[in-house]
Design an enzyme around this catalytic site. Structure first.
Site, mmCIF file in Angstrom:
data_model
loop_
_atom_site.group_PDB
_atom_site.id
_atom_site.type_symbol
_atom_site.label_atom_id
_atom_site.label_comp_id
_atom_site.label_asym_id
_atom_site.label_seq_id
_atom_site.Cartn_x
_atom_site.Cartn_y
_atom_site.Cartn_z
ATOM 1 N N ASP A 67 53.719 44.877 40.288
ATOM 2 C CA ASP A 67 54.669 43.850 40.730
ATOM 3 C C ASP A 67 55.704 43.526 39.669
ATOM 4 O O ASP A 67 55.598 43.941 38.512
ATOM 5 C CB ASP A 67 53.919 42.575 41.159
ATOM 6 C CG ASP A 67 52.739 42.235 40.249
ATOM 7 O OD1 ASP A 67 52.721 42.701 39.095
ATOM 8 O OD2 ASP A 67 51.833 41.511 40.683
ATOM 9 N N ASN A 135 43.210 31.914 42.863
ATOM 10 C CA ASN A 135 43.049 31.735 44.314
ATOM 11 C C ASN A 135 42.635 33.040 45.007
ATOM 12 O O ASN A 135 42.702 33.142 46.222
ATOM 13 C CB ASN A 135 44.346 31.196 44.929
ATOM 14 C CG ASN A 135 45.525 32.129 44.703
ATOM 15 O OD1 ASN A 135 45.368 33.233 44.180
ATOM 16 N ND2 ASN A 135 46.711 31.703 45.104
ATOM 17 N N HIS A 137 44.093 36.008 44.585
ATOM 18 C CA HIS A 137 45.157 36.985 44.858
ATOM 19 C C HIS A 137 44.971 38.250 44.021
ATOM 20 O O HIS A 137 44.373 38.218 42.949
ATOM 21 C CB HIS A 137 46.554 36.377 44.675
ATOM 22 C CG HIS A 137 47.004 36.128 43.271
ATOM 23 N ND1 HIS A 137 47.702 34.994 42.907
ATOM 24 C CD2 HIS A 137 46.892 36.849 42.135
ATOM 25 C CE1 HIS A 137 47.998 35.046 41.623
ATOM 26 N NE2 HIS A 137 47.507 36.164 41.120
ATOM 27 N N GLU A 142 49.084 36.842 48.029
ATOM 28 C CA GLU A 142 48.446 35.527 48.058
ATOM 29 C C GLU A 142 47.513 35.431 49.267
ATOM 30 O O GLU A 142 47.620 36.239 50.200
ATOM 31 C CB GLU A 142 49.533 34.437 48.164
ATOM 32 C CG GLU A 142 50.567 34.456 47.050
ATOM 33 C CD GLU A 142 50.047 33.934 45.702
ATOM 34 O OE1 GLU A 142 48.837 33.654 45.570
ATOM 35 O OE2 GLU A 142 50.864 33.808 44.768
HETATM 36 C C1 F6R Z 1 49.808 40.925 37.527
HETATM 37 C C2 F6R Z 1 49.228 40.564 38.805
HETATM 38 C C3 F6R Z 1 48.436 39.318 39.021
HETATM 39 C C4 F6R Z 1 47.438 39.023 37.914
HETATM 40 C C5 F6R Z 1 46.654 37.757 38.218
HETATM 41 C C6 F6R Z 1 45.735 37.365 37.067
HETATM 42 O O1 F6R Z 1 50.513 42.143 37.595
HETATM 43 O O2 F6R Z 1 49.438 41.282 39.711
HETATM 44 O O3 F6R Z 1 47.748 39.438 40.239
HETATM 45 O O4 F6R Z 1 46.575 40.107 37.762
HETATM 46 O O5 F6R Z 1 47.529 36.703 38.476
HETATM 47 O O6 F6R Z 1 46.513 37.048 35.949
HETATM 48 P P1 F6R Z 1 45.852 36.814 34.519
HETATM 49 O O7 F6R Z 1 45.274 38.120 34.079
HETATM 50 O O8 F6R Z 1 47.000 36.394 33.633
HETATM 51 O O9 F6R Z 1 44.825 35.762 34.688
#
Ligand code: F6R
Length: 240
Positions: A67, A135, A137, A142
């Site tokens: 992303d 959450n 995701h 989401e």
């Molecule tokens: C990042 C992504 C997000 C993260 C998720 C956890 O490319 O796609 O889904 O993997 O938000 O983020 P952290 O590792 O910072 O807790």
């Protein structure tokens, strides 16, 4: 889905790297699916250190990231492309031409989505690295996102904006939209490693591993993948 619970973050990163290294040694031209965020940073450090030692080369490796924020790109400190360069690409011998991220700067975002989907359709990801949101995701998919989704534009939820504000000077600077691989793109990977560290991920880990497999927890779909490994440290696994 395989579940590995580790005593801490260091062991989580080492376990993830064990799997990634095996794939890279067996297939030096492997295609990696990569994630940003804090969780994979320990894994990326191990990848960089081993490459420096000459144990593993990325010369023939390709990568596709999950992303990117809409409106950020090369040169923007908080963009995911710069995150990847700073935390991984600048420290390994990968050719930047072989690294791909969705384009958050295209004037026509639908075209950017279509282009990325086409690229992914012509690639086969050997191992997809994922983190998990508080959450549930995965990537920026989401809760409520269709399991059939492909690359699309999302409006970030308030929770995700709050979670990501730590990377910005103020919460007002966090972009409100992102371009993300969809869940179907992620599920197309040959293997998947999902990482979770810390007590703030405990509810999401519980929902993903023990809850209902449905769209209220995007990560729950990984239980239907034929080769997915969930690596959680003891705090993230504390509600299992
Ligand atoms: C990042 C992504 C997000 C993260 C998720 C956890 O490319 O796609 O889904 O993997 O938000 O983020 P952290 O590792 O910072 O807790």
């Amino acid at each position: 889905m395989n579940l590995i619970i580790t005593k801490d973050y260091e062991e989580l990163s080492a376990k993830a790297y064990e799997i990634v290294k095996k794939i890279l040694l067996e297939k030096p031209d492997a295609t990696l699916g990569l994630a940003t965020g804090s969780t994979p940073v320990g894994l990326y450090k191990l990848m960089a250190a081993d490459c420096k030692k000459g144990e593993v080369s990325y010369k023939n490796v390709k990568s596709y990231n999950l992303d990117e924020y809409v409106g950020l790109g090369v040169g923007d400190e908080q963009s995911y492309v710069e995150f990847m360069r700073k935390n991984l690409f600048n420290h390994i011998d990968i050719d930047l031409k072989n690294t791909h991220l969705p384009d958050g700067m295209d004037a026509d975002m639908q075209k950017a989505c279509d282009r990325y989907n086409e690229m992914l359709a012509n690639a086969e990801i050997d191992v997809q690295i994922l983190g998990i949101g508080g959450n549930g995701h995965i990537a920026f998919n989401e809760p409520g996102t269709s399991f059939d989704s492909v690359t699309h534009i999302v409006n970030l939820t308030e929770k995700t904006i709050e979670d990501n504000a730590r990377f910005f000077d103020s919460i007002d600077e966090v972009p409100t939209k992102a371009i993300t691989m969809g869940i179907a793109n992620i599920m197309a990977a040959k293997s998947i490693i999902i990482l979770a560290s810390g007590a703030n991920k405990a509810d999401a880990v519980f929902a993903a591993v023990k809850g209902k497999i449905d769209e209220s927890c995007p990560a729950s779909i990984l239980r239907t993948h034929k080769n997915a490994t969930f690596i959680a440290d003891i705090e993230a696994a504390s509600k299992l």
